[in-house]
Scaffold this motif. Structure first.
Motif: not given
Ligand code: UD1
Length: 371
Positions: A27-29, A52-57, A79-81, A85-87, A111-114, A143-146, A249-251
């Motif tokens: 999202r922030p990217q 595809g790290q973030h994938y929800d609408e 996707g997630s992991g 695994e994700q990286t 600073d994300t895994n992407s 912090m993973p981001e660091e 609320c974040h997922p």
């Molecule tokens: C990631 C970034 C973080 C950033 C944040 C913004 C890393 C290490 N972290 O954290 O720096 O501030 O994004 O939101 O890269 N999920 C969904 N739908 C989605 C995305 C994620 O349901 O579209 C759920 C999954 O269960 C997943 C969890 O959220 O396991 C975490 O997602 P992930 O991308 O691993 O990290 P964020 O916590 O979003």
């Protein structure tokens, strides 16, 4: 080399076209790249690779729509992991695309895994790497981001930094060549979106009056993954605020609330993650913002809303030094003290705007082969 680029600037001509691969995924990217992509496409060829790290609408598509980011040429569907695994999945899939596309430059953001996956893939293929938002440090390696920031900055051929503090951090780690102090691209994105933000009806939809509510976001694993920590934060914030608290609320957080069977206090109003326009509007008119996000601390400052950061460290020290942001951690007393703190704060000096144009002008000057 900081700001020295001005001397070598030249306008881009058709024959100068550089092929730039932009790697994003979270999202922030999407916010950080939007104003840069827009300018890159005026005179260069860009391919967007969405991991595809973030994938929800509401975590991905809405940002592309609202910010007018072109549809990614590739969506790697990772996707997630777990972090490894994700990286790892990203690294394999990005490498495949880079070999196929042979870009002149790879650009990564934040600073994300992407970010770190894009950086590693480019560096291993000897493709020049440019990092936008380079040099930020929380000095907290838990912090993973660091970890992602440090690795990416050290692999980058060109580092675009948002602040003097970030440039100093790079210098302290021995990174001095091709460091450009350009300003902050999310401030560009915010300004680009402001005419639309004024038209948002989110306050009406949630039945809120200006400065009569607070906003909260929480998504750091250290705050959300443990039942006791998350429960303490929710109960503390519910207790300190006599105003309703809107909680997009974040997922990850939503899942933790369900998994741990937590009851969210009644004055915390849980809503789905928000698009950028509604979120900026909500933040602008809030009385206070509680967050553990990095970017929101800076957005709160730019919008003139006091922020209480639910962390002990920040990558944006300017927000704290000017009094607009308080690092309260998760300690109930500190959070209460921060909430009750009186204004006035120092005058706001917006984070530098124009970063996106400066970045593209530098890329023009480099012509793809000079870096
Ligand atoms: C990631 C970034 C973080 C950033 C944040 C913004 C890393 C290490 N972290 O954290 O720096 O501030 O994004 O939101 O890269 N999920 C969904 N739908 C989605 C995305 C994620 O349901 O579209 C759920 C999954 O269960 C997943 C969890 O959220 O396991 C975490 O997602 P992930 O991308 O691993 O990290 P964020 O916590 O979003």
């Amino acid at each position: 080399m900081i700001l020295e680029y001005a001397k070598s600037l030249k306008p881009c001509t058709g024959s100068d076209k550089t092929k730039i691969a932009t790697v994003v995924g979270a999202r922030p990217q999407f916010i950080k790249c939007a104003p840069v992509s827009r300018l890159i496409r005026e005179c260069h060829q860009e391919i967007i690779i969405h991991t595809g790290q973030h994938y929800d609408e509401e975590m991905s598509d809405i940002f592309f729509k609202e910010l007018g980011i072109p549809k990614p040429e590739y969506n790697l569907g990772v996707g997630s992991g777990t972090h490894g695994e994700q990286t790892a999945k990203m690294l394999v899939r990005i490498e495949y695309v880079l070999i196929k596309e042979q870009p002149d430059i790879v650009m990564v953001y934040g600073d994300t895994n992407s970010t770190v996956a894009g950086a590693l893939a480019a560096a291993k293929l000897n493709i020049p790497l440019a990092h936008v938002e380079a040099g930020l440090r929380s000095f907290d390696r838990t912090m993973p981001e660091e970890i992602n920031r440090i690795v990416t900055d050290h692999l980058s051929i060109t580092n675009f930094s948002p602040t003097y503090a970030a440039v100093t951090n790079l210098k302290n780690e021995g990174i001095t060549g091709n460091v450009f102090l350009v300003g902050d691209t999310t401030t560009d994105a915010m300004i680009m979106m402001m005419p639309i933000v004024w038209r948002s009806d989110i306050l009406n939809r949630l039945n809120l009056a200006k400065k009569q509510y607070c906003v909260m976001t929480l998504h750091r694993p250290s705050n959300t993954d443990t039942k006791d920590v998350l429960s303490t934060i929710l109960n503390t914030i519910s207790g300190v605020s006599n105003l309703p608290i809107i909680f997009p609320c974040h997922p990850r957080t939503r899942e933790s609330i369900f998994r741990n069977g937590l009851i969210v206090p009644a004055n915390i109003i849980v809503v789905p993650p928000m698009g950028y326009t509604d979120m900026l509007c909500l933040m602008k008119h809030a009385y206070r913002i509680f967050t553990d996000s990095g970017g929101m601390q800076k957005e709160a400052y730019n919008l003139g809303t006091p922020c209480i950061t639910l962390r002990d460290t920040t990558e944006w020290p300017e927000t704290v030094n000017t009094g607009w942001n308080t690092l309260a951690g998760t300690d109930p007393d500190q959070i209460k003290k921060a909430f009750d703190r009186d204004t006035p704060f120092d005058q706001i000096t917006l984070y530098d705007t124009g970063a996106s144009r400066r970045i593209v002008e530098i890329l023009n000057g480099m012509n793809g082969d000079a870096i």
